[in-house]
Design a protein around this motif. Structure first.
Motif, mmCIF file in Angstrom:
data_model
loop_
_atom_site.group_PDB
_atom_site.id
_atom_site.type_symbol
_atom_site.label_atom_id
_atom_site.label_comp_id
_atom_site.label_asym_id
_atom_site.label_seq_id
_atom_site.Cartn_x
_atom_site.Cartn_y
_atom_site.Cartn_z
ATOM 1 N N SER A 25 -78.919 24.523 75.072
ATOM 2 C CA SER A 25 -80.061 25.476 75.329
ATOM 3 C C SER A 25 -80.991 25.093 76.179
ATOM 4 C CB SER A 25 -80.541 25.977 73.929
ATOM 5 O OG SER A 25 -81.243 25.227 73.241
ATOM 6 N N THR A 28 -80.670 27.073 82.795
ATOM 7 C CA THR A 28 -79.861 27.913 83.348
ATOM 8 C C THR A 28 -78.460 26.923 83.604
ATOM 9 O OG1 THR A 28 -81.198 29.421 84.371
ATOM 10 C CG2 THR A 28 -79.234 29.474 85.127
ATOM 11 N N PHE A 29 -77.580 26.970 82.583
ATOM 12 C CA PHE A 29 -76.558 26.119 82.771
ATOM 13 C C PHE A 29 -75.307 26.683 83.708
ATOM 14 C CE2 PHE A 29 -77.407 22.845 79.668
ATOM 15 C CZ PHE A 29 -78.372 23.605 78.813
ATOM 16 N N SER A 30 -75.354 27.837 84.417
ATOM 17 C CA SER A 30 -74.582 28.296 85.368
ATOM 18 C C SER A 30 -74.761 27.414 86.385
ATOM 19 C CB SER A 30 -74.873 29.740 85.631
ATOM 20 O OG SER A 30 -76.131 29.887 86.168
ATOM 21 N N ASN A 52 -67.857 22.502 84.895
ATOM 22 C CA ASN A 52 -68.805 23.135 85.273
ATOM 23 C C ASN A 52 -68.478 24.733 85.624
ATOM 24 O OD1 ASN A 52 -67.846 24.156 87.998
ATOM 25 N ND2 ASN A 52 -68.229 21.566 88.624
ATOM 26 N N TRP A 53 -69.283 25.617 85.711
ATOM 27 C CA TRP A 53 -68.940 27.154 85.726
ATOM 28 C C TRP A 53 -68.072 27.692 86.705
ATOM 29 C CZ3 TRP A 53 -68.944 28.283 80.888
ATOM 30 C CH2 TRP A 53 -69.967 27.611 79.989
ATOM 31 N N GLY A 71 -65.889 24.983 78.249
ATOM 32 C CA GLY A 71 -67.172 25.718 77.922
ATOM 33 C C GLY A 71 -67.133 27.154 77.547
ATOM 34 N N ASN A 73 -70.154 30.436 77.382
ATOM 35 C CA ASN A 73 -71.392 30.849 77.642
ATOM 36 C C ASN A 73 -71.719 32.039 76.726
ATOM 37 O OD1 ASN A 73 -73.995 30.988 78.791
ATOM 38 N ND2 ASN A 73 -73.099 30.952 80.875
ATOM 39 N N THR A 77 -77.142 30.439 74.574
ATOM 40 C CA THR A 77 -76.487 28.944 74.329
ATOM 41 C C THR A 77 -75.181 28.975 74.907
ATOM 42 O OG1 THR A 77 -77.972 28.897 72.187
ATOM 43 C CG2 THR A 77 -76.096 27.120 72.452
ATOM 44 N N VAL A 78 -75.246 27.654 75.421
ATOM 45 C CA VAL A 78 -73.767 27.237 75.973
ATOM 46 C C VAL A 78 -73.076 26.249 75.110
ATOM 47 C CG1 VAL A 78 -72.829 25.600 77.804
ATOM 48 C CG2 VAL A 78 -74.337 27.877 78.358
ATOM 49 N N THR A 99 -76.301 16.918 80.566
ATOM 50 C CA THR A 99 -76.238 17.827 81.404
ATOM 51 C C THR A 99 -77.092 17.266 82.794
ATOM 52 O OG1 THR A 99 -76.807 20.257 82.138
ATOM 53 C CG2 THR A 99 -78.377 19.106 80.523
#
Length: 120
Positions: A25, A28-30, A52-53, A71, A73, A77-78, A99
């Motif tokens: 968390s 922006t994990f995207s 990765n996304w 993963g 999303n 939280t991811v 990350t």
């Protein structure tokens, strides 16, 4: 504040399976890569797998065909997973999730690690 919290480690016999989880968390994990690393006693930390996304995954040669990274999303939280099958004693290590931004080379946030022990 970026936070990464691993869970799911434990003791398993040779040939067994474990699934590690990492709750991430605060970013922006995207637009980020998420990865798993491990460190065995007396050895340097090594790369295990990354995700990765855009659907991209990478694996270290020593886990190809045995480990799967994935993963999910959720809203804030991811969740990063590492399904580990056909475990070997040499897989014994502390496993860390980490990350980095897609445009950076270095992973900049790390979890506290979870111990995986494979008995022979």
């Amino acid at each position: 504040q970026v936070q990464l919290v691993e869970s799911g480690g434990g003791l398993v016999q040779t040939g067994g399976s474990l699934r590690l989880s990492c709750a991430a968390s605060g970013r922006t994990f995207s637009t980020s890569h998420l990865g798993w690393f491990r460190q065995a006693p007396g050895k340097e930390r090594e790369f295990v797998a990354s995700f990765n996304w855009n659907g991209g995954t990478n694996y270290a040669d020593f886990v190809k065909g045995r480990f799967t990274i994935s993963g999910v999303n959720a809203k804030n939280t991811v969740y990063l997973y590492l399904q580990m099958n056909s475990l070997k004693p040499e897989d014994t290590a502390v496993y860390y999730c980490a990350t980095r931004r897609n445009y950076e080379l270095a992973y900049d946030y790390w979890g506290q690690g979870t111990q995986v022990t494979v008995s022979s």
